[in-house]
Design an enzyme around this catalytic site. Structure first.
Site, mmCIF file in Angstrom:
data_model
loop_
_atom_site.group_PDB
_atom_site.id
_atom_site.type_symbol
_atom_site.label_atom_id
_atom_site.label_comp_id
_atom_site.label_asym_id
_atom_site.label_seq_id
_atom_site.Cartn_x
_atom_site.Cartn_y
_atom_site.Cartn_z
ATOM 1 N N VAL A 51 -48.925 -65.385 -19.574
ATOM 2 C CA VAL A 51 -49.186 -66.802 -19.075
ATOM 3 C C VAL A 51 -50.447 -67.153 -19.876
ATOM 4 O O VAL A 51 -51.349 -66.508 -19.302
ATOM 5 C CB VAL A 51 -48.937 -67.200 -17.717
ATOM 6 N N PRO A 52 -50.517 -67.891 -21.039
ATOM 7 C CA PRO A 52 -51.716 -68.031 -21.722
ATOM 8 C C PRO A 52 -52.642 -68.735 -21.248
ATOM 9 O O PRO A 52 -52.971 -69.695 -21.734
ATOM 10 C CB PRO A 52 -50.994 -68.473 -22.889
ATOM 11 N N CYS A 53 -53.362 -68.291 -20.277
ATOM 12 C CA CYS A 53 -54.590 -69.028 -19.700
ATOM 13 C C CYS A 53 -55.837 -69.195 -20.661
ATOM 14 O O CYS A 53 -56.778 -69.881 -20.497
ATOM 15 C CB CYS A 53 -55.063 -68.566 -18.381
ATOM 16 N N HIS A 54 -55.928 -68.318 -21.741
ATOM 17 C CA HIS A 54 -56.598 -68.458 -22.623
ATOM 18 C C HIS A 54 -56.640 -69.563 -23.557
ATOM 19 O O HIS A 54 -57.621 -69.944 -24.329
ATOM 20 C CB HIS A 54 -56.778 -67.104 -23.549
ATOM 21 N N ARG A 55 -55.638 -70.316 -23.598
ATOM 22 C CA ARG A 55 -55.254 -71.664 -24.043
ATOM 23 C C ARG A 55 -55.827 -72.849 -23.513
ATOM 24 O O ARG A 55 -55.881 -73.872 -23.816
ATOM 25 C CB ARG A 55 -53.846 -71.671 -24.542
#
Length: 134
Positions: free
Chosen positions: A95-99
């Site tokens: 789940v791309p929380c880095h985005r």
């Protein structure tokens, strides 16, 4: 379980994923090589804002970012609440929380330990199509 990316260990809670540890690790390796843009494992979202934020993060396209404020507006929450939800993401990378970034800064990242800012920059760099490491 731990997954390795860019020489860093990231803790991923496999109990909410519907996929084997080997599958998740292989998909992370493919992502790191630039061969994968999303993950093919179903997951069980937690209830409440945390789950809503995770679903919103998953909808951010590869190579794009959203601010905490933008997600907050979509979710009827505050940027601080969204930041806290991102920080508790149990499956970073998948789940791309880095985005999710700050309006005028990189913002935090729930993975990578003491090198979390470096890992976040590397992930965003990868998704921007820049193959060299920072």
């Amino acid at each position: 379980m731990n997954v390795e990316i860019f020489g860093m260990s990231v803790d991923v809670d496999e109990t909410i994923l519907d996929g084997s540890a080997a599958t998740v690790r292989e998909q992370v390796r493919e992502y790191e090589r630039g061969e994968r843009r999303s993950f093919d494992v179903a997951l069980s979202y937690p209830a409440g804002l945390a789950g809503d934020a995770m679903a919103a993060m998953e909808r951010i396209p590869y190579g794009e970012t959203r601010t905490y404020g933008e997600l907050a507006a979509d979710l009827g929450a505050t940027p601080v609440e969204v930041g806290a939800a991102c920080g508790r993401n149990p499956v970073p990378i998948v789940v791309p929380c880095h985005r999710v970034v700050g309006a005028d800064s990189l913002g935090g990242f729930s993975a990578g330990g003491t090198r979390s800012a470096l890992l976040k920059r590397r992930l965003l760099h990868l998704e921007a199509g820049q193959r060299t490491l920072l």
